[in-house]
Every structure is written in C-alpha cells, then in structure tokens.
Design a protein around this motif. Structure first.
Motif, PDB file in Angstrom:
ATOM      1  N   LEU A  21       0.854  -1.190   0.000  1.00 57.87           N
ATOM      2  CA  LEU A  21       0.000   0.000   0.000  1.00 57.87           C
ATOM      3  C   LEU A  21       0.888   1.237   0.000  1.00 57.87           C
ATOM      4  CD1 LEU A  21      -2.879   1.227   0.256  1.00 57.87           C
ATOM      5  CD2 LEU A  21      -2.501   1.206   2.738  1.00 57.87           C
ATOM      6  N   THR A  22       0.767   2.060  -1.053  1.00 64.62           N
ATOM      7  CA  THR A  22       1.595   3.261  -1.140  1.00 64.62           C
ATOM      8  C   THR A  22       0.933   4.419  -0.400  1.00 64.62           C
ATOM      9  OG1 THR A  22       0.579   4.081  -3.173  1.00 64.62           O
ATOM     10  CG2 THR A  22       2.466   2.565  -3.412  1.00 64.62           C
ATOM     11  N   LEU A  23       1.723   5.445  -0.114  1.00 64.59           N
ATOM     12  CA  LEU A  23       1.168   6.632   0.521  1.00 64.59           C
ATOM     13  C   LEU A  23       0.116   7.284  -0.371  1.00 64.59           C
ATOM     14  CD1 LEU A  23       4.272   8.346   2.162  1.00 64.59           C
ATOM     15  CD2 LEU A  23       2.575   6.861   3.209  1.00 64.59           C
ATOM     16  N   LEU A  24       0.361   7.283  -1.664  1.00 63.52           N
ATOM     17  CA  LEU A  24      -0.599   7.861  -2.602  1.00 63.52           C
ATOM     18  C   LEU A  24      -1.926   7.107  -2.535  1.00 63.52           C
ATOM     19  CD1 LEU A  24      -1.127   9.955  -4.802  1.00 63.52           C
ATOM     20  CD2 LEU A  24      -0.230   8.313  -6.462  1.00 63.52           C
ATOM     21  N   GLU A  25      -1.881   5.784  -2.513  1.00 66.46           N
ATOM     22  CA  GLU A  25      -3.106   4.980  -2.396  1.00 66.46           C
ATOM     23  C   GLU A  25      -3.794   5.226  -1.058  1.00 66.46           C
ATOM     24  OE1 GLU A  25      -2.128   0.982  -4.967  1.00 66.46           O
ATOM     25  OE2 GLU A  25      -1.222   1.176  -2.981  1.00 66.46           O
TER      26      GLU A  25
ATOM     27  N   LEU B 197       1.212  13.462   7.783  1.00 61.84           N
ATOM     28  CA  LEU B 197       2.653  13.340   7.564  1.00 61.84           C
ATOM     29  C   LEU B 197       3.111  14.326   6.488  1.00 61.84           C
ATOM     30  CD1 LEU B 197       5.293  11.833   8.206  1.00 61.84           C
ATOM     31  CD2 LEU B 197       4.707  10.278   6.327  1.00 61.84           C
ATOM     32  N   LEU B 198       2.386  14.369   5.395  1.00 55.42           N
ATOM     33  CA  LEU B 198       2.740  15.302   4.319  1.00 55.42           C
ATOM     34  C   LEU B 198       2.616  16.751   4.789  1.00 55.42           C
ATOM     35  CD1 LEU B 198       1.061  13.446   1.325  1.00 55.42           C
ATOM     36  CD2 LEU B 198       3.474  13.441   1.993  1.00 55.42           C
ATOM     37  N   ASN B 199       1.581  17.048   5.553  1.00 57.48           N
ATOM     38  CA  ASN B 199       1.427  18.403   6.100  1.00 57.48           C
ATOM     39  C   ASN B 199       2.543  18.746   7.069  1.00 57.48           C
ATOM     40  OD1 ASN B 199      -0.861  19.339   4.721  1.00 57.48           O
ATOM     41  ND2 ASN B 199      -2.227  18.240   6.109  1.00 57.48           N
ATOM     42  N   SER B 200       3.011  17.769   7.821  1.00 61.75           N
ATOM     43  CA  SER B 200       4.092  18.034   8.778  1.00 61.75           C
ATOM     44  C   SER B 200       5.374  18.441   8.066  1.00 61.75           C
ATOM     45  CB  SER B 200       4.337  16.820   9.673  1.00 61.75           C
ATOM     46  OG  SER B 200       5.003  15.786   8.974  1.00 61.75           O
ATOM     47  N   TYR B 201       5.573  17.920   6.869  1.00 63.26           N
ATOM     48  CA  TYR B 201       6.749  18.286   6.080  1.00 63.26           C
ATOM     49  C   TYR B 201       6.552  19.617   5.344  1.00 63.26           C
ATOM     50  CZ  TYR B 201       8.702  13.558   6.582  1.00 63.26           C
ATOM     51  OH  TYR B 201       9.229  12.388   7.067  1.00 63.26           O
ATOM     52  N   ALA B 202       5.341  19.850   4.881  1.00 66.22           N
ATOM     53  CA  ALA B 202       5.116  20.958   3.954  1.00 66.22           C
ATOM     54  C   ALA B 202       4.559  22.238   4.582  1.00 66.22           C
ATOM     55  CB  ALA B 202       4.162  20.504   2.851  1.00 66.22           C
ATOM     56  N   ARG B 203       3.944  22.143   5.735  1.00 71.52           N
ATOM     57  CA  ARG B 203       3.257  23.301   6.300  1.00 71.52           C
ATOM     58  C   ARG B 203       3.912  23.751   7.596  1.00 71.52           C
ATOM     59  NH1 ARG B 203      -1.213  24.615   3.187  1.00 71.52           N
ATOM     60  NH2 ARG B 203      -2.047  22.813   2.087  1.00 71.52           N
TER      61      ARG B 203
ATOM     62  N   ALA C   8       6.746  15.141  11.906  1.00 70.72           N
ATOM     63  CA  ALA C   8       6.686  13.861  11.200  1.00 70.72           C
ATOM     64  C   ALA C   8       6.845  12.695  12.178  1.00 70.72           C
ATOM     65  CB  ALA C   8       7.758  13.804  10.117  1.00 70.72           C
ATOM     66  N   TRP C   9       7.756  12.851  13.107  1.00 71.53           N
ATOM     67  CA  TRP C   9       7.985  11.787  14.106  1.00 71.53           C
ATOM     68  C   TRP C   9       6.730  11.544  14.938  1.00 71.53           C
ATOM     69  CZ3 TRP C   9      11.198   7.990  14.762  1.00 71.53           C
ATOM     70  CH2 TRP C   9      11.256   7.351  15.990  1.00 71.53           C
ATOM     71  N   GLU C  10       6.052  12.621  15.341  1.00 70.95           N
ATOM     72  CA  GLU C  10       4.825  12.476  16.128  1.00 70.95           C
ATOM     73  C   GLU C  10       3.732  11.770  15.326  1.00 70.95           C
ATOM     74  OE1 GLU C  10       4.687  16.243  19.162  1.00 70.95           O
ATOM     75  OE2 GLU C  10       4.483  16.679  17.016  1.00 70.95           O
ATOM     76  N   VAL C  11       3.581  12.118  14.065  1.00 72.20           N
ATOM     77  CA  VAL C  11       2.570  11.470  13.223  1.00 72.20           C
ATOM     78  C   VAL C  11       2.841   9.976  13.145  1.00 72.20           C
ATOM     79  CG1 VAL C  11       1.619  11.288  10.882  1.00 72.20           C
ATOM     80  CG2 VAL C  11       2.109  13.550  11.855  1.00 72.20           C
ATOM     81  N   LYS C  12       4.075   9.606  12.895  1.00 68.85           N
ATOM     82  CA  LYS C  12       4.430   8.195  12.795  1.00 68.85           C
ATOM     83  C   LYS C  12       4.179   7.469  14.113  1.00 68.85           C
ATOM     84  CE  LYS C  12       7.941   9.024   9.284  1.00 68.85           C
ATOM     85  NZ  LYS C  12       9.358   8.924   8.926  1.00 68.85           N
TER      86      LYS C  12
ATOM     87  N   ARG D  68      -8.469  13.312  15.200  1.00 65.49           N
ATOM     88  CA  ARG D  68      -7.534  14.375  15.595  1.00 65.49           C
ATOM     89  C   ARG D  68      -6.677  14.814  14.417  1.00 65.49           C
ATOM     90  NH1 ARG D  68      -4.508  13.609  20.959  1.00 65.49           N
ATOM     91  NH2 ARG D  68      -4.300  15.830  20.650  1.00 65.49           N
ATOM     92  N   PHE D  69      -6.183  13.849  13.637  1.00 66.76           N
ATOM     93  CA  PHE D  69      -5.416  14.205  12.442  1.00 66.76           C
ATOM     94  C   PHE D  69      -6.287  14.936  11.431  1.00 66.76           C
ATOM     95  CE2 PHE D  69      -2.148  10.586  13.114  1.00 66.76           C
ATOM     96  CZ  PHE D  69      -1.268  11.448  13.742  1.00 66.76           C
ATOM     97  N   SER D  70      -7.516  14.485  11.262  1.00 67.40           N
ATOM     98  CA  SER D  70      -8.440  15.115  10.315  1.00 67.40           C
ATOM     99  C   SER D  70      -8.657  16.581  10.672  1.00 67.40           C
ATOM    100  CB  SER D  70      -9.777  14.382  10.312  1.00 67.40           C
ATOM    101  OG  SER D  70     -10.707  15.034   9.476  1.00 67.40           O
ATOM    102  N   GLU D  71      -8.857  16.861  11.939  1.00 66.96           N
ATOM    103  CA  GLU D  71      -9.045  18.247  12.392  1.00 66.96           C
ATOM    104  C   GLU D  71      -7.809  19.097  12.102  1.00 66.96           C
ATOM    105  OE1 GLU D  71     -10.107  17.727  16.490  1.00 66.96           O
ATOM    106  OE2 GLU D  71     -12.094  16.903  15.963  1.00 66.96           O
ATOM    107  N   ALA D  72      -6.637  18.556  12.362  1.00 64.51           N
ATOM    108  CA  ALA D  72      -5.398  19.299  12.091  1.00 64.51           C
ATOM    109  C   ALA D  72      -5.209  19.499  10.597  1.00 64.51           C
ATOM    110  CB  ALA D  72      -4.199  18.547  12.680  1.00 64.51           C
ATOM    111  N   ASN D  73      -5.527  18.473   9.804  1.00 70.31           N
ATOM    112  CA  ASN D  73      -5.385  18.572   8.351  1.00 70.31           C
ATOM    113  C   ASN D  73      -6.334  19.619   7.780  1.00 70.31           C
ATOM    114  OD1 ASN D  73      -3.382  16.578   8.177  1.00 70.31           O
ATOM    115  ND2 ASN D  73      -4.901  14.951   8.030  1.00 70.31           N
TER     116      ASN D  73
END
Length: 96
Positions: A24-28, A51-57, A64-68, A87-92
């Motif tokens: 399963l890829t991240l894109l999928e 995870l992507l938001n943690s890198y980009a925003r 990133a470490w916390e997300v993982k 919780r992730f959905s709200e942050a996203n």
C-alpha cells in the motif's frame, strides 16, 4: 519529504505492515474512500495527510515523528484508530 511511491509499511514501520497491505503506497492511502466505516482506513488516510502536512506546512501541530508514533500507538484498537484519525483530520482541515 518522502517519495510518492513509498509504502505505508516503509514509512510508518513494521506495525503498520501488520495492519495494511505490504505494498500500500502513501498515494493509495491518501486517496482511500473507504474510511467511513473503517477506523483503520481512516487512520492511514489521515495519518498520510498529516505526515505530508508536517513536512510541507510551517506551524502544523505535529512533527513527522509524532505522526508516525501516533499512528503506531493508535493501531491497538478501532476506538483508538478512530480517535486519532479524527484528531489528524481536524489538524489537516485547519491548514486548508
């Protein structure tokens, strides 16, 4: 940043490998639409976006470490997975 073709198991670790397809890829994972009734599907979808938001925003509330780490911790039960996905959905959504 992580390559688009990276797998969930490589990015999130061996515990994720136990729950999700090995390929399963991240894109999928980000494109999943079966997360309405499946807490684990919602968790991987929202974790990938976080995870992507943690890198980009700048200022995103999770590193990133916390997300993982939080994804791995949430794999213990459907209730924990649903809670963390929310919780992730709200942050996203807050960074849109």
């Amino acid at each position: 940043m992580v390559p688009q073709g990276s797998t969930v198991s490589k990015v999130f670790g061996s515990r994720a490998f136990e729950q999700y397809r090995y390929d399963l890829t991240l894109l999928e994972a980000a494109a999943r639409n079966d997360d309405g009734d499946n807490a684990f599907a919602g968790l991987v979808k929202q974790s990938t976006a976080a995870l992507l938001n943690s890198y980009a925003r700048e200022g995103f509330p999770y590193t990133a470490w916390e997300v993982k780490t939080l994804l791995i911790q949430a794999l213990v039960s459907e209730k924990a997975a649903a809670f963390q996905a929310q919780r992730f959905s709200e942050a996203n959504q807050a960074c849109n």
